[in-house]
Enzyme design. Structure first.
Site, mmCIF file in Angstrom:
data_model
loop_
_atom_site.group_PDB
_atom_site.id
_atom_site.type_symbol
_atom_site.label_atom_id
_atom_site.label_comp_id
_atom_site.label_asym_id
_atom_site.label_seq_id
_atom_site.Cartn_x
_atom_site.Cartn_y
_atom_site.Cartn_z
ATOM 1 N N ARG A 87 0.935 -1.126 -0.247
ATOM 2 C CA ARG A 87 0.011 -0.228 0.134
ATOM 3 C C ARG A 87 0.990 1.334 -0.195
ATOM 4 O O ARG A 87 0.357 2.301 -0.144
ATOM 5 C CB ARG A 87 -1.023 0.059 1.056
ATOM 6 C CG ARG A 87 -2.181 -1.114 0.948
ATOM 7 C CD ARG A 87 -3.132 -1.238 2.074
ATOM 8 N NE ARG A 87 -2.561 -1.541 3.370
ATOM 9 C CZ ARG A 87 -2.239 -2.709 3.769
ATOM 10 N NH1 ARG A 87 -2.619 -3.999 3.217
ATOM 11 N NH2 ARG A 87 -1.689 -2.917 4.774
ATOM 12 N N GLU A 123 6.726 -10.080 15.776
ATOM 13 C CA GLU A 123 6.346 -10.687 16.882
ATOM 14 C C GLU A 123 6.927 -12.067 17.038
ATOM 15 O O GLU A 123 7.431 -12.636 17.845
ATOM 16 C CB GLU A 123 4.700 -10.473 17.227
ATOM 17 C CG GLU A 123 4.484 -10.529 18.577
ATOM 18 C CD GLU A 123 2.866 -10.441 18.576
ATOM 19 O OE1 GLU A 123 2.301 -10.169 17.559
ATOM 20 O OE2 GLU A 123 2.412 -10.691 19.722
#
Ligand code: AMP
Length: 178
Positions: free
Chosen positions: A65, A102
């Site tokens: 994006r 993560e």
């Protein structure tokens, strides 16, 4: 700084809960892209912020994006556009920077010799969350000798503290903050 324009733009950001996985509130920019006045407002605000002493000559856009905002901004400001892509997408010789998520690691790539010493680069993405992605893009620019003068985002998720990952001296500009 918040104003009436911000409220107008925020109405065009759709919150999609639990996408792409449970617990994530996804900020969907497609309604904003569909509104030509709003899309132009976002580009104009970024261009206005990075003018004068903060002027750039190359926009580096982050897949995917970041390509939408970055390429449009480059065309509007007569700057070059350089894509930073996910692994395995670029066809020619490339540089690579890995960064931690993560769980596990990811990487970004840029074609070799896309940038040179003296290039003043603005790194663009749609959203800054934890800042790991933009940090990897900054590292790639610096690896090739470019100077990152700033980073620009349509949306900053301020509660995630991503701007702490951006090196001192690199301007951070987000059109909308949450
Ligand atoms: P981060 O590396 O955590 O700053 O994540 C930034 C990247 O993940 C950007 O390329 C965003 O497009 C995407 N991203 C992260 N969180 C969101 C979110 N809540 N909504 C939309 N995109 C997101």
């Amino acid at each position: 700084m918040s104003n009436a324009g911000d409220e107008l733009l925020k109405k065009l950001i759709r919150d999609v809960p639990d996408f792409p996985k449970p617990g994530i509130m996804f900020k969907d920019i497609t309604p904003l892209l569909a509104d030509p006045t709003a899309f132009a407002m976002v580009l104009d605000r970024i261009a206005a912020h990075f003018s004068g002493p903060r002027a750039f000559d190359v926009v580096v856009g982050i897949e995917s994006r970041g390509f939408i905002f970055g390429a449009a901004l480059a065309a509007r400001t007569s700057s070059s556009f350089v894509p930073v892509r996910k692994p395995g997408k670029l066809p020619a010789a490339k540089d690579r920077v890995e960064y931690s998520l993560e769980y596990g690691t990811d990487a970004l790539e840029m074609h070799k010799n896309s940038l040179h010493k003296g290039h003043r680069v603005l790194v663009v993405d749609d959203v800054i969350a934890t800042g790991g992605t933009v940090r990897a893009a900054i590292d790639l620019v610096q690896l090739q000798g470019g100077t990152v003068i700033g980073t620009a985002f349509a949306i900053e998720l301020g509660f995630l503290g991503g701007r702490k990952r951006i090196p001192d001296g690199v301007e951070v500009f987000s059109v909308l903050s949450y």
